[in-house]
Scaffold this active site. Sequence first.
Site, PDB file in Angstrom:
ATOM      1  N   PRO A   1      -2.410 -11.696  10.546  1.00  0.00           N
ATOM      2  CA  PRO A   1      -2.720 -11.530  11.711  1.00  0.00           C
ATOM      3  C   PRO A   1      -2.799 -10.096  12.216  1.00  0.00           C
ATOM      4  CG  PRO A   1      -0.512 -12.048  11.675  1.00  0.00           C
ATOM      5  CD  PRO A   1      -1.210 -12.083  10.038  1.00  0.00           C
ATOM      6  N   ASP A   2      -3.657  -9.762  13.134  1.00  0.00           N
ATOM      7  CA  ASP A   2      -3.986  -8.423  13.629  1.00  0.00           C
ATOM      8  C   ASP A   2      -2.744  -8.099  14.568  1.00  0.00           C
ATOM      9  OD1 ASP A   2      -4.814  -5.949  15.117  1.00  0.00           O
ATOM     10  OD2 ASP A   2      -6.676  -6.233  13.848  1.00  0.00           O
TER      11      ASP A   2
ATOM     12  N   ASN B   1       0.647  -1.317  -0.104  1.00  0.00           N
ATOM     13  CA  ASN B   1      -0.081   0.173   0.044  1.00  0.00           C
ATOM     14  C   ASN B   1       0.659   1.103  -0.013  1.00  0.00           C
ATOM     15  OD1 ASN B   1       0.554   0.962   2.813  1.00  0.00           O
ATOM     16  ND2 ASN B   1      -0.276  -1.225   3.290  1.00  0.00           N
TER      17      ASN B   1
ATOM     18  N   ASP C   1      -4.042  -6.198   5.228  1.00  0.00           N
ATOM     19  CA  ASP C   1      -5.359  -7.040   5.785  1.00  0.00           C
ATOM     20  C   ASP C   1      -4.977  -8.505   5.208  1.00  0.00           C
ATOM     21  OD1 ASP C   1      -6.187  -5.127   7.280  1.00  0.00           O
ATOM     22  OD2 ASP C   1      -7.416  -4.410   5.946  1.00  0.00           O
TER      23      ASP C   1
HETATM   24  O1  C5P Z   1      -8.501  -2.958  11.788  1.00  0.00           O
HETATM   25  P1  C5P Z   1      -8.010  -1.728  10.890  1.00  0.00           P
HETATM   26  O2  C5P Z   1      -6.663  -2.185   9.968  1.00  0.00           O
HETATM   27  O3  C5P Z   1      -8.599  -0.420  10.625  1.00  0.00           O
HETATM   28  O4  C5P Z   1      -7.183  -1.258  12.473  1.00  0.00           O
HETATM   29  C1  C5P Z   1      -6.222  -0.248  12.243  1.00  0.00           C
HETATM   30  C2  C5P Z   1      -5.109  -0.360  13.360  1.00  0.00           C
HETATM   31  O5  C5P Z   1      -4.795  -1.659  13.651  1.00  0.00           O
HETATM   32  C3  C5P Z   1      -3.794   0.623  12.981  1.00  0.00           C
HETATM   33  O6  C5P Z   1      -3.341   0.666  14.407  1.00  0.00           O
HETATM   34  C4  C5P Z   1      -2.741  -0.637  12.510  1.00  0.00           C
HETATM   35  O7  C5P Z   1      -1.467  -0.516  12.676  1.00  0.00           O
HETATM   36  C5  C5P Z   1      -3.395  -1.925  13.265  1.00  0.00           C
HETATM   37  N1  C5P Z   1      -3.232  -3.146  12.431  1.00  0.00           N
HETATM   38  C6  C5P Z   1      -2.398  -4.169  12.851  1.00  0.00           C
HETATM   39  N2  C5P Z   1      -2.536  -5.534  12.255  1.00  0.00           N
HETATM   40  C7  C5P Z   1      -3.339  -5.730  11.195  1.00  0.00           C
HETATM   41  C8  C5P Z   1      -4.256  -4.627  10.899  1.00  0.00           C
HETATM   42  C9  C5P Z   1      -4.295  -3.291  11.614  1.00  0.00           C
HETATM   43  O8  C5P Z   1      -1.777  -3.943  13.795  1.00  0.00           O
HETATM   44  N3  C5P Z   1      -3.265  -6.788  10.628  1.00  0.00           N
END
Ligand code: C5P
Length: 405
Positions: free
Chosen positions: A305-306, A210, A279
């Site tokens: 993973p988040d 991105n 994502d």
């Molecule tokens: O769910 P979303 O992507 O909108 O959330 C954004 C927040 O989550 C940001 O702080 C981003 O750095 C973090 N994030 C993460 N790992 C992911 C997706 C987002 O740490 N896979």
Amino acid sequence: MAHLFNRNVLVGVSGGIAAYKSAELVRQLQEIGASVRVIMTRGAREFITPLTLQALSGNPVHTELLDTEAELGMSHIELARWADLLLIAPATADLLARLAAGRADDLLATVALATAAPVLLAPAMNQQMWRDKATTANITTLTARGYSMVGPASGEQACGDVGPGRMAQPEVIAAAAAALFETGLLAGKRVVITAGPTVEALDPVRYISNRSSGKMGYALAQAAVDAGARTTLVSGPVNLPVPDHARLVKVVSANDMLEECLALLPECDIFIACAAVADYRPAAIEQQKIKKGPEQITLQLVRNPDIVATVAASEYRPFTVGFAAETNDLLAHARSKLSRKRLNMIVANDVSDNSIGFNSDNNEATVLWPDGEQAIALTGKGSMARQIIQLIAREHGAGDTGQSN
Ligand code: C5P
């Protein structure tokens, strides 16, 4: 050591004999890492030529408020936003009076009104003018308004008088400028910041990524260092200088980033997730370059993973801060992300507006935490980062007190 790495310093020069020292000041500011732009008043140009300061700063010198051409280059509002610090040296008696009165009758006075950056004044004038009650009253007014002062020094003056009113030496002014950014708010804290994009390989030469520039994460790292934190940046590939005194851990994919972050958690008090993590990643990385063939091919992607949610749910659970870039219902989405990911704080950005966020140098945001929120008005990413760090220090500090009670 005092430094101004990654700082934009806007030097205002007003019309006094000490203006000749501004040339040396510009050089010293650059030597300790600052990017410098210069505004000169009409009076200043009687003492030193714009060409000198242009050559030293490497940028055109700004002189006129009402000049269409100049405004097309960088308007007074853009200059005001660009600045992390407005440093006026020399600040003459007349300039102090105009600032105290809140006048906007030339470019320098207007930018002083229009900027959210701190202002540092290095007064210089005849000793009697410095002692005059009018000047004393102006200094009192400006100090009460939050302006900082360096000098003046005492000694023999250009006019032959002896007393206070000589502009402080350039190295003293440069050190005072650097000291303004060393807030000590996070002294001794260990801060980990994720920044930039992640890059997810498809085959040996192709990837999904991105447009994140990493500017916000790097600005946060600088603000954290200045606040006295031991700072580690876990960064995807970007093209930015690493803030002095910050440690850099380079990563490529989301999985790499997660692994490095988890390894750092035992020594992390505050975790700030500023990275634009992909994502999804390709389900498999092809070993050979994918060949051109059919009219259509289908890419299978799997969820990454988040990272921030994993950190917040970990046994170490540092004070965890996330970012929410949204195009609609900004605050509602941000608040739900705050609770869903179990964060302590979230910074909400409206990314439907092209002039802020992602690749822009400016940003506007609302910071939310479980029982409060604060808006941060449109400003440069450096200033935004400092305001975020201040809020983190305050809320993290509040948490510390809560735990010990
Ligand atoms: O769910 P979303 O992507 O909108 O959330 C954004 C927040 O989550 C940001 O702080 C981003 O750095 C973090 N994030 C993460 N790992 C992911 C997706 C987002 O740490 N896979």
